[in-house]
Design a protein around this motif. Structure first.
Motif, mmCIF file in Angstrom:
data_model
loop_
_atom_site.group_PDB
_atom_site.id
_atom_site.type_symbol
_atom_site.label_atom_id
_atom_site.label_comp_id
_atom_site.label_asym_id
_atom_site.label_seq_id
_atom_site.Cartn_x
_atom_site.Cartn_y
_atom_site.Cartn_z
ATOM 1 N N LEU A 63 78.288 11.994 44.897
ATOM 2 C CA LEU A 63 76.826 11.682 44.873
ATOM 3 C C LEU A 63 76.620 12.203 46.398
ATOM 4 O O LEU A 63 77.087 12.044 47.385
ATOM 5 C CB LEU A 63 76.663 10.217 44.987
ATOM 6 C CG LEU A 63 74.951 9.697 45.096
ATOM 7 C CD1 LEU A 63 74.305 10.296 43.720
ATOM 8 C CD2 LEU A 63 75.154 8.198 45.126
ATOM 9 N N THR A 64 75.222 13.088 46.130
ATOM 10 C CA THR A 64 74.494 13.565 47.395
ATOM 11 C C THR A 64 73.169 12.770 47.472
ATOM 12 O O THR A 64 72.752 11.898 46.863
ATOM 13 C CB THR A 64 74.207 15.124 47.137
ATOM 14 O OG1 THR A 64 73.225 15.168 46.227
ATOM 15 C CG2 THR A 64 75.444 15.989 46.904
ATOM 16 N N ASP A 65 72.713 13.387 48.550
ATOM 17 C CA ASP A 65 71.088 12.725 48.757
ATOM 18 C C ASP A 65 70.069 13.438 48.027
ATOM 19 O O ASP A 65 68.917 12.989 48.246
ATOM 20 C CB ASP A 65 70.908 12.435 50.362
ATOM 21 C CG ASP A 65 70.885 13.936 51.085
ATOM 22 O OD1 ASP A 65 71.316 14.914 50.564
ATOM 23 O OD2 ASP A 65 70.495 14.018 52.047
ATOM 24 N N ARG A 66 70.483 14.291 47.465
ATOM 25 C CA ARG A 66 69.321 15.145 46.269
ATOM 26 C C ARG A 66 69.027 14.793 45.105
ATOM 27 O O ARG A 66 69.875 14.023 44.614
ATOM 28 C CB ARG A 66 69.776 16.650 46.346
ATOM 29 C CG ARG A 66 70.002 17.275 47.742
ATOM 30 C CD ARG A 66 70.379 18.661 47.686
ATOM 31 N NE ARG A 66 71.782 18.797 47.242
ATOM 32 C CZ ARG A 66 72.983 19.085 47.717
ATOM 33 N NH1 ARG A 66 72.414 19.201 49.227
ATOM 34 N NH2 ARG A 66 74.188 19.189 47.517
ATOM 35 N N THR B 251 76.512 5.544 40.398
ATOM 36 C CA THR B 251 77.862 5.741 40.385
ATOM 37 C C THR B 251 78.105 6.949 41.303
ATOM 38 O O THR B 251 77.506 7.846 41.750
ATOM 39 C CB THR B 251 78.508 6.303 39.072
ATOM 40 O OG1 THR B 251 78.062 5.237 38.085
ATOM 41 C CG2 THR B 251 79.983 6.592 39.175
ATOM 42 N N GLU B 252 79.031 6.314 42.446
ATOM 43 C CA GLU B 252 79.579 7.482 43.445
ATOM 44 C C GLU B 252 80.077 8.621 43.171
ATOM 45 O O GLU B 252 79.828 9.652 43.771
ATOM 46 C CB GLU B 252 80.442 6.595 44.446
ATOM 47 C CG GLU B 252 80.784 7.309 45.446
ATOM 48 C CD GLU B 252 79.787 7.399 46.756
ATOM 49 O OE1 GLU B 252 80.080 8.529 47.648
ATOM 50 O OE2 GLU B 252 78.781 6.711 46.661
ATOM 51 N N ARG B 253 81.027 8.497 42.068
ATOM 52 C CA ARG B 253 81.919 10.038 41.908
ATOM 53 C C ARG B 253 82.032 9.915 40.211
ATOM 54 O O ARG B 253 82.260 8.983 39.547
ATOM 55 C CB ARG B 253 83.193 9.622 42.579
ATOM 56 C CG ARG B 253 83.002 9.726 43.833
ATOM 57 C CD ARG B 253 84.483 9.725 44.736
ATOM 58 N NE ARG B 253 85.254 8.867 44.186
ATOM 59 C CZ ARG B 253 86.715 8.813 43.987
ATOM 60 N NH1 ARG B 253 87.300 9.883 44.245
ATOM 61 N NH2 ARG B 253 87.338 8.176 43.377
ATOM 62 N N VAL C 87 71.694 14.279 42.202
ATOM 63 C CA VAL C 87 72.528 15.516 42.121
ATOM 64 C C VAL C 87 74.100 15.111 42.608
ATOM 65 O O VAL C 87 74.246 14.441 43.900
ATOM 66 C CB VAL C 87 71.831 16.735 43.052
ATOM 67 C CG1 VAL C 87 72.926 17.841 43.173
ATOM 68 C CG2 VAL C 87 70.706 16.961 42.315
ATOM 69 N N TYR C 88 74.989 15.571 42.201
ATOM 70 C CA TYR C 88 76.335 15.408 42.704
ATOM 71 C C TYR C 88 77.167 16.784 42.876
ATOM 72 O O TYR C 88 76.782 17.931 42.228
ATOM 73 C CB TYR C 88 77.203 14.895 41.439
ATOM 74 C CG TYR C 88 76.819 13.259 41.296
ATOM 75 C CD1 TYR C 88 77.712 12.203 41.458
ATOM 76 C CD2 TYR C 88 75.842 12.889 40.519
ATOM 77 C CE1 TYR C 88 77.255 10.954 41.517
ATOM 78 C CE2 TYR C 88 75.334 11.686 40.377
ATOM 79 C CZ TYR C 88 76.256 10.593 40.824
ATOM 80 O OH TYR C 88 75.608 9.370 40.396
ATOM 81 N N GLU C 89 77.933 16.956 43.674
ATOM 82 C CA GLU C 89 78.747 18.292 44.012
ATOM 83 C C GLU C 89 80.284 18.076 44.397
ATOM 84 O O GLU C 89 80.486 16.859 44.876
ATOM 85 C CB GLU C 89 77.964 18.918 45.056
ATOM 86 C CG GLU C 89 77.988 18.574 46.468
ATOM 87 C CD GLU C 89 76.998 19.216 47.537
ATOM 88 O OE1 GLU C 89 77.548 19.227 48.544
ATOM 89 O OE2 GLU C 89 76.420 20.035 46.781
ATOM 90 N N ASP C 90 81.034 19.184 44.351
ATOM 91 C CA ASP C 90 82.138 18.968 44.512
ATOM 92 C C ASP C 90 82.464 19.114 46.124
ATOM 93 O O ASP C 90 81.407 19.344 46.554
ATOM 94 C CB ASP C 90 82.988 19.977 43.823
ATOM 95 C CG ASP C 90 82.971 21.401 44.251
ATOM 96 O OD1 ASP C 90 82.021 21.852 44.706
ATOM 97 O OD2 ASP C 90 83.609 22.279 43.874
#
Length: 82
Positions: free
Chosen positions: A25-28, A4-6, A36-39
């Motif tokens: 979504l990040t590349d980590r 999932t993207e977000r 890993v997801y981040e704001d």
């Protein structure tokens, strides 16, 4: 693998409205092997499994991130790893 993207992370705030943070979504990959997801600021980071399990990740020294009350996808679409 597709992810999932977000997501929205919803945190319960005492005596106030819930705090909602959107993460992307990040590349980590986290220690548990999930993406890993981040704001937008990079301060709020979370490892989110394909089952919706969340592990909050510290983005700086002395940070103790809280656990969200609820995690929900923001879109039905999925994306490949970036």
């Amino acid at each position: 693998m597709q992810h999932t993207e977000r997501y929205e992370l919803i945190f319960r705030m005492s005596g106030a409205e819930d705090d909602v943070v959107a993460v992307r979504l990040t590349d980590r990959t986290g220690a548990g092997g999930s993406p890993v997801y981040e704001d937008e600021t990079g301060i709020v980071r979370a490892e989110i499994s394909d089952r919706g399990e969340v592990r909050m990740l510290a983005s700086g020294g002395h940070q103790i991130p809280g656990t969200p009350l609820l995690v929900r996808p923001l879109s039905e679409g999925v994306a490949g790893r970036r």
